[in-house]
Design a protein around this motif. Structure first.
Motif, PDB file in Angstrom:
ATOM      1  N   LEU A 334       0.570  -1.604   0.396  1.00 48.94           N
ATOM      2  CA  LEU A 334      -0.235   0.179   0.063  1.00 48.94           C
ATOM      3  C   LEU A 334       0.996   1.309  -0.016  1.00 48.94           C
ATOM      4  N   ALA A 335       2.200   1.321   0.736  1.00 50.38           N
ATOM      5  CA  ALA A 335       2.449   1.932   1.043  1.00 50.38           C
ATOM      6  C   ALA A 335       3.222   2.839  -0.663  1.00 50.38           C
ATOM      7  N   GLN A 336       3.666   2.109  -1.619  1.00 48.39           N
ATOM      8  CA  GLN A 336       4.044   1.920  -2.664  1.00 48.39           C
ATOM      9  C   GLN A 336       3.349   2.900  -3.904  1.00 48.39           C
ATOM     10  N   ALA A 337       2.185   2.967  -3.367  1.00 51.81           N
ATOM     11  CA  ALA A 337       1.182   3.828  -4.025  1.00 51.81           C
ATOM     12  C   ALA A 337       1.755   5.122  -3.889  1.00 51.81           C
ATOM     13  N   ALA A 338       2.089   5.878  -4.004  1.00 57.07           N
ATOM     14  CA  ALA A 338       3.023   7.288  -3.292  1.00 57.07           C
ATOM     15  C   ALA A 338       4.104   7.352  -4.797  1.00 57.07           C
ATOM     16  N   ARG A 339       4.322   6.274  -5.350  1.00 56.60           N
ATOM     17  CA  ARG A 339       5.077   6.275  -6.465  1.00 56.60           C
ATOM     18  C   ARG A 339       5.028   5.528  -7.723  1.00 56.60           C
ATOM     19  N   PHE A 340       3.819   4.874  -7.745  1.00 52.06           N
ATOM     20  CA  PHE A 340       3.575   4.479  -8.769  1.00 52.06           C
ATOM     21  C   PHE A 340       3.264   5.514  -9.652  1.00 52.06           C
ATOM     22  N   ARG A 341       3.523   4.742 -10.815  1.00 49.81           N
ATOM     23  CA  ARG A 341       3.254   5.769 -12.738  1.00 49.81           C
ATOM     24  C   ARG A 341       2.273   5.496 -12.542  1.00 49.81           C
ATOM     25  N   GLN A 342       1.785   6.214 -14.017  1.00 54.20           N
ATOM     26  CA  GLN A 342       0.605   6.056 -14.644  1.00 54.20           C
ATOM     27  C   GLN A 342       0.319   5.124 -15.673  1.00 54.20           C
ATOM     28  N   GLY A 343      -0.507   4.318 -14.534  1.00 55.28           N
ATOM     29  CA  GLY A 343      -1.055   2.933 -15.579  1.00 55.28           C
ATOM     30  C   GLY A 343      -0.811   1.801 -14.667  1.00 55.28           C
ATOM     31  N   GLU A 344      -0.520   2.429 -13.623  1.00 52.11           N
ATOM     32  CA  GLU A 344       0.407   0.797 -12.357  1.00 52.11           C
ATOM     33  C   GLU A 344      -1.021   1.141 -11.481  1.00 52.11           C
ATOM     34  N   ALA A 345      -0.854  -0.595 -10.904  1.00 50.30           N
ATOM     35  CA  ALA A 345      -1.688  -0.767  -9.884  1.00 50.30           C
ATOM     36  C   ALA A 345      -1.377  -2.022  -8.956  1.00 50.30           C
ATOM     37  N   LEU A 346      -2.492  -1.516  -7.757  1.00 52.07           N
ATOM     38  CA  LEU A 346      -2.315  -2.892  -6.651  1.00 52.07           C
ATOM     39  C   LEU A 346      -3.408  -3.270  -6.462  1.00 52.07           C
ATOM     40  N   LEU A 347      -3.188  -4.991  -7.434  1.00 48.80           N
ATOM     41  CA  LEU A 347      -4.195  -5.721  -7.340  1.00 48.80           C
ATOM     42  C   LEU A 347      -4.114  -6.232  -6.343  1.00 48.80           C
ATOM     43  N   ALA A 348      -5.430  -6.453  -5.322  1.00 48.69           N
ATOM     44  CA  ALA A 348      -5.007  -7.989  -4.497  1.00 48.69           C
ATOM     45  C   ALA A 348      -6.602  -7.802  -4.189  1.00 48.69           C
ATOM     46  N   GLY A 349      -6.827  -8.944  -3.535  1.00 50.66           N
ATOM     47  CA  GLY A 349      -8.065  -9.953  -3.160  1.00 50.66           C
ATOM     48  C   GLY A 349      -8.407 -10.973  -4.157  1.00 50.66           C
ATOM     49  N   GLY A 350      -9.540 -11.546  -4.181  1.00 49.66           N
ATOM     50  CA  GLY A 350     -10.246 -12.939  -4.706  1.00 49.66           C
ATOM     51  C   GLY A 350      -9.550 -12.637  -5.825  1.00 49.66           C
ATOM     52  N   PHE A 351     -10.037 -11.188  -6.498  1.00 49.71           N
ATOM     53  CA  PHE A 351     -10.174 -11.269  -8.084  1.00 49.71           C
ATOM     54  C   PHE A 351      -8.408 -11.599  -8.916  1.00 49.71           C
ATOM     55  N   VAL A 352      -7.773 -11.646  -8.258  1.00 51.14           N
ATOM     56  CA  VAL A 352      -6.284 -11.883  -8.595  1.00 51.14           C
ATOM     57  C   VAL A 352      -5.346 -13.068  -7.830  1.00 51.14           C
ATOM     58  N   PRO A 353      -4.991 -13.851  -8.723  1.00 54.40           N
ATOM     59  CA  PRO A 353      -3.906 -15.328  -8.203  1.00 54.40           C
ATOM     60  C   PRO A 353      -3.247 -14.485  -6.553  1.00 54.40           C
ATOM     61  N   MET A 354      -2.981 -13.426  -5.988  1.00 58.21           N
ATOM     62  CA  MET A 354      -2.359 -12.741  -5.122  1.00 58.21           C
ATOM     63  C   MET A 354      -1.898 -11.146  -5.376  1.00 58.21           C
ATOM     64  N   PRO A 355      -1.693 -10.499  -4.430  1.00 55.12           N
ATOM     65  CA  PRO A 355      -1.543  -8.679  -4.628  1.00 55.12           C
ATOM     66  C   PRO A 355      -0.270  -9.002  -5.584  1.00 55.12           C
ATOM     67  N   SER A 356      -0.694  -7.933  -6.374  1.00 57.50           N
ATOM     68  CA  SER A 356       0.583  -7.754  -7.296  1.00 57.50           C
ATOM     69  C   SER A 356       0.488  -6.429  -8.048  1.00 57.50           C
ATOM     70  N   VAL A 357       1.620  -5.844  -8.012  1.00 55.76           N
ATOM     71  CA  VAL A 357       1.864  -4.437  -8.510  1.00 55.76           C
ATOM     72  C   VAL A 357       1.888  -4.821 -10.003  1.00 55.76           C
ATOM     73  N   VAL A 358       1.082  -4.422 -10.851  1.00 56.60           N
ATOM     74  CA  VAL A 358       0.779  -4.211 -12.225  1.00 56.60           C
ATOM     75  C   VAL A 358       0.657  -2.797 -13.344  1.00 56.60           C
ATOM     76  N   ARG A 359       1.621  -2.651 -14.259  1.00 55.73           N
ATOM     77  CA  ARG A 359       1.431  -2.450 -15.298  1.00 55.73           C
ATOM     78  C   ARG A 359      -0.145  -2.449 -15.902  1.00 55.73           C
ATOM     79  N   MET A 360      -0.551  -2.033 -16.481  1.00 59.05           N
ATOM     80  CA  MET A 360      -1.926  -2.174 -17.444  1.00 59.05           C
ATOM     81  C   MET A 360      -2.012  -2.227 -18.799  1.00 59.05           C
TER      82      MET A 360
END
Length: 377
Positions: A334-360
């Motif tokens: 969660l703390a990394q979110a302040a440094r995300f570039r445009q289009g990057e996202a943290l996905l977490a919860g059951g709809f992804v296999p495991m918490p991951s930072v993704v470039r869409m």
């Protein structure tokens, strides 16, 4: 401790079907991160500050749902960002574009003669009618009772314009007061809100197209947006026993479910969304709430979400709130979110296999809303 090999990560995150990929793992361009579609039967919270790419990324998710599932989608679109969901983007994969073209995507707009976004006043619940007319059942008990008696009797019409003349014909002082209220508020003059014989949006949604986009941005008044949203949500709740799955996407969710709405219509819409968040899952009504400011969305709704997408977020207050609600997400991510570039996202919860930072990944359909460029010489 040693770094995991990319092929092992790929087996864990990518799945067998590249069509399910929302994007690529940040820092590993060869590893796709796959959607787990059968876990969309949980509420999802989607957030990121302005300029983070939140709306574009949400469009990617909607495309993946249309391409890989048969889950119908309903989008409340206050900024007209998804009104081109049926159009192909420049440079899109022709095969994917053709597959999306085969899905029925309906765009309902207030000023569209062919596909109007309208509802019937007569179809509204008693609470919704009263909210539109600023009627309190105790403070305005005489007019409220006149409203109840009007639709409990023999008066049947689909034309909202007949209501005031009928009230005046009754010769009843309470009915006359109600007629004056309707005229003073100008509710009947919302000509792009009421169906007046046209097909209401609730009937279109009941057919369950692959995607239905409600262009709320086409209304002049916020009260009209709220009225249409309330009519649709109330109708979905009334039909809940049908148990027909539907993903309800509420973009800019702070507009429809803030912590403290200022009007009776706002309170009614928020309360219905709270009810759907708390009880709708077992009926197949699943929410996806998208916003720039998590703290501006009612906490009782956010707390019901099991999936999280977080894009760039600088607000420490919002990140702390997300950490307290989504305890299953590592605070370091969660703390990394302040440094995300445009289009990057943290996905977490059951709809992804495991918490991951993704470039869409890139969109297949056209983006509805874009930033206004700075004028240059």
């Amino acid at each position: 401790m040693r770094p995991t090999r990319p092929d092992a990560v790929q087996r864990l995150l990518s799945g067998a079907d590249p069509e399910l990929h929302l994007g690529l793992l940040a820092g590993q361009d060869s590893v796709g991160v796959a959607l787990v579609p059968n876990r969309l039967n949980r509420h999802t919270f989607w957030c990121g500050q302005s300029g983070s790419g939140k709306t574009y990324a949400l469009g990617v998710l909607l495309e993946r749902i249309l391409l890989t599932t048969r889950l119908p989608v309903l989008v409340f679109d206050p900024n007209s960002d998804f009104v081109r969901l049926h159009e192909q983007a420049a440079g899109a994969d022709p095969r994917q574009a053709e597959a999306l073209h085969d899905r029925e995507v309906v765009i309902l707009r207030p000023d569209d003669a062919q596909s109007p976004l309208r509802v019937r006043f007569t179809d509204l619940t008693s609470r919704a009618k009263a909210a539109a007319l600023h009627l309190d059942p105790v403070v305005d008990r005489a007019e409220y009772n006149a409203l109840l008696r009007l639709f409990a009797g023999d008066f049947q019409t689909v034309d909202a314009g007949q209501i005031v003349p009928h009230l005046r014909s009754l010769g009843d002082p309470d009915a006359e007061a109600l007629a004056q209220r309707i005229e003073n508020l100008g509710v009947i003059e919302w000509t792009t809100t009421w169906a007046f014989g046209a097909t209401p949006a609730t009937d279109v949604i009941a057919r369950r197209p692959a995607a239905t986009v409600l262009d709320l941005g086409g209304y002049e008044r916020h009260e009209e947006q709220l009225t249409v949203a309330l009519a649709v949500l109330d109708d979905l709740w009334a039909r809940r026993a049908e148990r027909r799955p539907l993903l309800i996407v509420v973009d800019e969710a702070h507009n429809l479910c803030p912590p403290d709405p200022e009007t009776p219509l706002g309170v009614a819409v928020r309360d219905r969304l709270i009810q759907i968040a708390a009880e709708g899952r077992k009926y197949g009504l699943w929410l996806l709430l998208s916003t720039q400011r998590p703290s501006k969305v009612h906490a009782g709704i956010v707390s019901q979400c099991d999936n999280l997408t977080l894009m760039r977020m600088n607000s420490r207050e919002d990140l702390e709130q997300l950490a307290s609600v989504f305890g299953f997400v590592p605070r370091g991510l969660l703390a990394q979110a302040a440094r995300f570039r445009q289009g990057e996202a943290l996905l977490a919860g059951g709809f992804v296999p495991m918490p991951s930072v993704v470039r869409m990944r890139r969109r297949v359909t056209a983006q509805g809303g874009t930033d206004v460029p700075v004028p240059m010489p």
